[in-house]
Design a protein around this motif. Sequence first.
Motif, short mmCIF file in Angstrom:
data_model
loop_
_atom_site.label_atom_id
_atom_site.label_comp_id
_atom_site.label_asym_id
_atom_site.label_seq_id
_atom_site.Cartn_x
_atom_site.Cartn_y
_atom_site.Cartn_z
N ALA A 12 0.84 -1.20 0.00
CA ALA A 12 0.00 0.00 0.00
C ALA A 12 0.87 1.25 0.00
O ALA A 12 1.93 1.29 0.61
N THR A 13 0.39 2.23 -0.73
CA THR A 13 1.04 3.54 -0.74
C THR A 13 -0.04 4.56 -0.38
O THR A 13 -1.24 4.27 -0.46
N LYS A 16 -2.56 4.89 -3.26
CA LYS A 16 -3.48 3.76 -3.39
C LYS A 16 -4.54 3.79 -2.29
O LYS A 16 -5.72 3.52 -2.54
N LEU A 17 -4.13 4.12 -1.08
CA LEU A 17 -5.09 4.18 0.02
C LEU A 17 -6.11 5.30 -0.20
O LEU A 17 -7.30 5.13 0.11
N LEU A 19 -7.15 6.38 -3.12
CA LEU A 19 -8.05 5.91 -4.17
C LEU A 19 -9.07 4.94 -3.61
O LEU A 19 -10.27 5.03 -3.90
N VAL A 20 -8.63 4.00 -2.79
CA VAL A 20 -9.55 3.03 -2.19
C VAL A 20 -10.56 3.76 -1.31
O VAL A 20 -11.76 3.44 -1.31
#
Length: 170
Positions: A12-13, A16-17, A19-20
Motif C-alpha cells: 500500500a502507498t 493507493k489508500l 483511491l480506495v
Amino acid sequence: MSERTWMQKSGATPGKLALVGCLAVGLVFVLWNQVSDETVDQHNSPQTPPPEQVAPQKQPLVPNSIVTEQPSREWPQMPLESVIKNDPFAKPAWYLATLTDGSQSGDESALLAEQQLEKLRKEQTKIVVISNGERVATIGEESYRVGDIVAGFEITEINMDGVVLTETGP
C-alpha cells in the motif's frame, strides 16, 4: 533487523489508500441513495398494507391488457454497396497494391495482363445473379461481386452480358 510495517507487506502507498477511500465513499453514497429511494417509495404508497399483512402473490410480468405481439426478429436488410464498403474481411487497398510486382517492364506487364485476360475468357462467366440490387458473378469455381479483384483486374460492373473488368494500378 527492522520489521516491515503492514503498508510495506501489503504494497500500500498513500496514493493507493486515497483511491480506495474515494471508491469506498462513492460506493456508500450509491448504496445509500438506492436504499433511501426504496424506503421513500414504500412510505409514499398509501395503497399498500403493512408488511405483516401482505401475502406473497405471483403476478404476471406483463398485465393481460398490455400484451402485444412480439416484434419480428428478421435479419436487417442492407444494400450490397454498404455491406461491401464495410466488409471487415476485405483486404485493404495498400495490400492489394503490393501484390503486383513492380520489377517488370511495361511490355512484360502488358503481356502478362493479356495472358491473364485470355485465361479468364477461357474460364468464362458461368452464372450472373442480379437480385434486389445484388450482383454476383461466378467465374470458374469462385463467386465475385463488384469491387473484387480477379487476376489483377477489378470488377467494375456485373450485368446480364457478363463482367466488366478494369486494370488495377501498377
